[in-house]
Design a protein around this motif. Structure first.
Motif, PDB file in Angstrom:
ATOM      1  N   SER A 144      -3.598  -1.161   6.505  1.00 23.36           N
ATOM      2  CA  SER A 144      -2.845  -2.419   6.542  1.00 23.36           C
ATOM      3  C   SER A 144      -3.728  -3.608   6.184  1.00 23.36           C
ATOM      4  CB  SER A 144      -2.232  -2.620   7.933  1.00 23.36           C
ATOM      5  OG  SER A 144      -3.247  -2.793   8.915  1.00 23.36           O
ATOM      6  N   PHE A 147      -3.713  -4.509   2.456  1.00 19.95           N
ATOM      7  CA  PHE A 147      -2.537  -5.118   1.852  1.00 19.95           C
ATOM      8  C   PHE A 147      -2.769  -6.598   1.640  1.00 19.95           C
ATOM      9  CE2 PHE A 147      -0.612  -1.234   3.011  1.00 19.95           C
ATOM     10  CZ  PHE A 147       0.587  -1.131   2.334  1.00 19.95           C
ATOM     11  N   GLU A 151       1.627  -7.283  -1.926  1.00 20.20           N
ATOM     12  CA  GLU A 151       1.786  -5.828  -1.841  1.00 20.20           C
ATOM     13  C   GLU A 151       3.224  -5.423  -1.520  1.00 20.20           C
ATOM     14  OE1 GLU A 151      -0.002  -3.021  -3.231  1.00 20.20           O
ATOM     15  OE2 GLU A 151      -1.422  -4.467  -2.466  1.00 20.20           O
ATOM     16  N   PHE A 152       3.810  -6.080  -0.527  1.00 20.37           N
ATOM     17  CA  PHE A 152       5.178  -5.729  -0.142  1.00 20.37           C
ATOM     18  C   PHE A 152       6.181  -6.232  -1.172  1.00 20.37           C
ATOM     19  CE2 PHE A 152       3.104  -5.246   3.986  1.00 20.37           C
ATOM     20  CZ  PHE A 152       3.607  -4.015   4.369  1.00 20.37           C
TER      21      PHE A 152
END
Length: 429
Positions: A144, A147, A151-152
């Motif tokens: 995590s 990220f 990224e999302f």
């Protein structure tokens, strides 16, 4: 297996399910005990026995009335209330806010209806997932941290492209000139993006510090041509000639795998007919990789072996998708025109020409086309496009790379080019 089935027939089904509930609950409890082994016992909700008894309680309350589930639901409410009290005290006394153990306790309580109502593979999958997710806490935390802000957004783009836009598109041809439906057109973008996205995730999260050879493998899944250019340029900085040359050949080897996966998705018949040729390509490529890696050792000046592929930063970039879409439509039009005017001979010539561009749009047109091509024509066209693309990569490698990688690249790609021409000739005749 028959003897096992006969033995199990002697036991009542409910007793077997009870044993499964107890066993799975015990495994979860043992995992929790191991996971919290360094914490004081008074700070824990429970471990081995507690989780086992929660599973057994769920079984007893479910089996009392499996139809209305009143007893099971009532027990669930009581368990949830007790867990809420424990969680409140945990916050007050220990100032800890994690509630993973509480959620796992609720899952343990729900094992019985899961075992009774669902397939065995799903129950085992739930158990395995619970055990694995609990044990990889630190690894998930480290992932995590990698990220970034986009990224999302990248993941959301992929989900929207594959799961929202694709199902809404019609599966009827755009026109007589463009004999591809919007659905098939977008499906090609999704397929290529999926392979690129998997390669991107592997590079960033699984192998973030990959060396030269692994960079060639992962980059080849994304784009063997782009990887060849970048590795060739890096050869002037690293001067790891044997590794750079073998990594470039490995990238081309992965190109065969990528094209086979696309063929398997869009045209299974052609995919299996390509297997013999691709096995020859891959086998020869791996022999070349082994030879140059083991026996080609020019003078080295740098042995760091770390490479970053900048062009692999965003596999779902809008400009990249737009270029692919444009080439896909363009090759669809050109292929149709060439086939109408010049027949299969013209398609064979065209397949050599497209090698100087991105060959995926052309090949995907062939895999999805409704033109009356014989399978031998499609296979020959794919092999010709690959051959011309290998020629282009050889030119790129020689032009952008250090002089020390020229010999292995000329030999390797020269063999692959001759082999491609030979295989295309054998397929055609």
């Amino acid at each position: 297996m028959q003897h096992v089935s006969e033995i199990l027939d002697f036991f009542p089904p409910d007793s077997i399910k009870f044993l499964l509930v107890s066993l799975f609950a015990l495994l979860i409890g043992m995992e929790q005990h191991r996971h919290h082994i360094n914490e004081p016992d008074e700070s824990l909700f429970g471990t081995d026995r507690t989780f086992t008894l929660i599973g057994i309680l769920g079984y007893v309350l479910y089996i009392i009335n499996p139809y209305s589930l009143i007893a099971f639901l009532g027990g669930g409410i009581i368990i949830s209330a007790l867990l809420a009290i424990y969680y409140y005290q945990k916050i007050q006394v220990y100032k800890k806010f994690g509630m993973t153990t509480l959620v796992i306790a609720l899952i343990t309580y729900c094992l019985t209806p899961l075992i009774y109502k669902q397939s065995n593979w799903l129950v085992i999958l739930v158990l395995v997932t619970v055990l694995v997710i609990t044990e990889i806490k630190e690894k998930l935390f480290n992932i995590s941290k990698k990220f970034n802000d986009s990224e999302f957004i990248t993941l959301a783009k992929f989900l929207a492209v594959a799961g929202v836009i694709l199902p809404l598109l019609p599966d009827t041809p755009i026109s007589t000139e463009i004999n591809i439906s919007p659905y098939r057109f977008w499906l090609a973008i999704v397929a290529v993006s999926c392979i690129s996205y998997v390669s991107y995730l592997l590079k960033k999260f699984v192998f973030p510090n990959s060396g030269i050879l692994l960079t060639g493998i992962l980059g080849g899944l994304y784009s063997s041509t782009a990887t060849t250019i970048i590795l060739a340029r890096k050869s002037k900085e690293l001067n790891e000639s044997n590794k750079i040359a073998t990594a470039i050949v490995l990238a081309t080897t992965m190109m065969y795998l990528r094209i086979f996966l696309l063929a398997l998705f869009f045209n299974e018949t052609i995919a299996y007919k390509l297997v013999p040729s691709f096995l020859v390509f891959i086998g020869v490529s791996l022999l070349l990789v082994f030879y140059f890696y083991k026996f080609y050792h020019p003078k080295k000046h740098d042995t760091s072996g770390q490479i970053t592929i900048e062009s692999h930063s965003n596999p779902l970039e809008f400009k990249t998708a737009l270029v692919f879409a444009g080439l896909f439509i363009l090759f669809g039009l050109i292929t149709g025109m060439v086939n109408s005017n010049y027949g299969t001979a013209g398609v064979n010539v065209l397949s050599f020409v497209v090698g100087v561009t991105d060959i995926d749009p052309f090949i995907l047109n062939l895999f999805q086309s409704k033109w009356d091509f014989e399978n031998t024509v499609l296979i020959a066209a794919v092999l010709n496009a690959i051959t011309s693309n290998n020629l282009l990569k050889m030119i790129y490698g020689i032009s952008f790379g250090n002089k020390s990688i020229r010999i292995p690249l000329i030999i390797s790609f020269g063999i692959l080019i001759v082999l491609g021409l030979l295989l295309s000739f054998l397929v055609t005749f």
